[in-house]
Design a protein around this motif. Structure first.
Motif, PDB file in Angstrom:
ATOM      1  N   TYR A 164       0.846   4.037  -2.924  1.00  8.88           N
ATOM      2  CA  TYR A 164       0.596   5.432  -2.557  1.00  8.88           C
ATOM      3  C   TYR A 164       1.700   6.345  -3.103  1.00  8.88           C
ATOM      4  O   TYR A 164       1.432   7.349  -3.769  1.00  8.88           O
TER       5      TYR A 164
ATOM      6  N   ARG B 289       2.850  10.298   5.347  1.00  7.65           N
ATOM      7  CA  ARG B 289       1.828   9.319   4.970  1.00  7.65           C
ATOM      8  C   ARG B 289       2.494   8.009   4.512  1.00  7.65           C
ATOM      9  O   ARG B 289       2.045   6.921   4.865  1.00  7.65           O
TER      10      ARG B 289
ATOM     11  N   GLU C 177       0.832  -1.215   0.000  1.00  7.61           N
ATOM     12  CA  GLU C 177       0.000   0.000   0.000  1.00  7.61           C
ATOM     13  C   GLU C 177       0.862   1.258   0.000  1.00  7.61           C
ATOM     14  O   GLU C 177       0.540   2.241  -0.670  1.00  7.61           O
TER      15      GLU C 177
END
Lengths: 292, 209
Positions: free
Chosen positions: A220, A242, A216
């Protein structure tokens, strides 16, 4: 305990087929600790030091074929430019004395979640080449690790090499330990930028039952970078954070003597944020990271 | 002290009682005393048969320039083989797991940890221990630098430190101080003589003192 010393790969594979319980030994830096403390009593040791085929590296079809018995010191000295992530990780293994003897092949065979080679191998899509009297096969690195100290290696197989593409962009590795030298990683992280394909590879160590990637986080950051590869600009702190959060979320750590699960998750997020920042900075500066 | 001095100077072992023979004698007496005490309180002697003799393999090593051969248990570490078979007790057994560096030796000129290597792996190879650094009765420049800089306190780690430093200077003849600390990081000193050790290695690298 029997001691088997083949002088060719064919001989080694025959021996491994005849005595599958034989423990292969190259540098011995991992196997010997288990022998000295009586944690393991193998019926036989299979000495790979005279098997010339696995003691060298070469370039094959655009990939580096790193023989399983090449010691870390040679990865550092000879491959720092082409495999910077792996060379950085190799520099953090044990001490100079251990790096003179220990090998990436041994790290793979031990398949410890804390092995320093694993994160950069994952980040750069390495392939493990294994052989037996039945033939040779390749195992993608993501399918190699099956559990704590368990791998996809069959009992009659030996690891002969690991195949890696030379770096096509900056790579970084970072590790948390109780001090700089001679430590088993509390957690570790590797990142590899692949500008040609617009992708980013990751590898997490000491963070789950096996070394693993953070898919992930990779998706991203690939999305965030898609517009920036052609016209590089500094990344916003929020993007780096993030990315770090997603890496931390990909971990499945445990509490143990080296650190708590919560600490590991936090530290991984920090390592991911920093290493991506360093790698992206290098990319912006037009550098492919050379192993310092 | 006497034994250490004789090793450094390359003189023959003294023939009278020395620290080692006195210690071995004392340990033997201690064991005998314990055994007698056991008999006194009526403890039965162990009844299990002695373990079967281990299979051995012939191993030949060139140790400090001398070819030595012996039948060696395949499980024996290089360290135990040199200490127990040939009495080369310069390399120390500190941790037996590759963490402390006290057992550092040079294998074909490269520093390795002899506690986590097997003797049988190195048949035909060349080993240098701290005992082999003395040449013609003269201390090795690294040994001299350690002595002059007080690069030790209790001395237990010193033979490993010195041997490691010799290997380091072969790998990197002109290390910076930061590099010395980094490249000596595999050798622990519980007395924490580290700053003097770095000074000694830096001196030896400069060929001074």
């Amino acid at each position: 305990m029997d001691f088997i010393r083949p002088t060719s790969l064919a001989e080694a594979l025959r021996a491994k087929a005849e005595v599958p319980e034989a423990v292969p030994i190259a540098g011995g830096t991992d196997v010997m600790v288990e022998l000295n403390f009586d944690r393991r009593r193998p019926p036989a040791l299979l000495d790979l030091n005279a098997v010339g085929e696995i003691a060298k590296w070469s370039e094959v079809d655009g990939r580096i074929r790193l023989g399983a018995a090449v010691p870390y010191v040679r990865v550092i000295d000879e491959l720092g430019d082409r495999l910077p992530g792996l060379a950085m990780a190799a520099r953090t293994v044990g001490s100079p004395q251990i790096r003179n003897r220990g090998t990436v092949g041994g790290n793979l065979a031990a398949a410890s979640p804390a092995g320093d080679s694993h994160p950069p191998l994952l980040a750069s899509d390495a392939v493990v080449e294994v052989a037996s009297v039945r033939g040779t096969r390749t195992i993608p690195i993501t399918e190699f690790y099956l559990g704590v100290k368990r791998s996809a290696l069959e009992p009659d197989e030996l690891i002969t090499a690991v195949l890696l593409p030379p770096a096509d962009g900056p790579q970084q590795f970072s590790k948390v330990g109780t001090r700089n030298a001679m430590v088993i990683a509390v957690c570790s992280f590797a990142v590899a930028l692949h500008p040609a394909s617009g992708t980013v590879g990751t590898g997490l160590g000491s963070a789950a039952p096996t070394p693993r990637r953070a898919p992930e986080a990779e998706d991203y950051i690939a999305g965030e970078l898609s517009a920036l590869w052609q016209s590089p600009a500094p990344l916003a702190d929020s993007v780096l954070r993030r990315f770090g959060e997603l890496v931390g979320a990909a971990a499945q750590p445990i509490d143990d003597v080296r650190g708590s699960a919560a600490y590991r998750r936090h530290a991984l997020a920090v390592l991911a944020r920093r290493t991506l920042g360093w790698a992206w900075h290098d990319y912006c500066e037009g550098r492919v990271t050379a192993c310092a | 002290m006497r034994e250490k001095a004789s090793t450094f100077a390359g003189e023959p072992e003294p023939s009278g009682p020395n620290r080692r023979t006195v210690l071995v004698g004392a340990v033997g007496a201690g064991v005998a005393g314990t055994a007698l005490a056991g008999v006194g309180v009526g403890l039965a002697a162990p009844t299990t048969a002695p373990p079967a003799p281990q299979e051995t393999l012939p191993v030949t090593l060139t140790v400090n320039g001398v070819r030595r051969s012996a039948p060696v248990d395949p499980r024996a570490s290089l360290l135990d083989t040199l200490r127990d078979q040939w009495g080369l007790t310069g390399p120390k057994k500190g941790c037996d797991q590759g963490a402390c560096g006290a057992c550092t030796m040079l294998l074909d000129g490269t520093r390795v940890l002899s506690c986590i290597s097997l003797a049988v792996l190195h048949d035909g190879q060349e080993i240098t221990t701290v005992e082999g650094l003395v040449a013609k009765g003269e201390m090795h420049p690294v040994q001299r630098a350690f002595a002059e800089r007080d690069g030790f306190q209790c001395g237990f780690c010193t033979s490993g430190q010195v041997t490691s430093a010799v290997g380091l200077l072969k790998e990197n003849p002109r290390p910076s101080r930061a590099e010395i600390s980094e490249l000596m990081s595999g050798n622990l000193c519980r007395c924490a003589a580290y700053s003097n050790i770095v000074d000694a290695v830096a001196d030896a690298a400069r060929g001074e003192r």
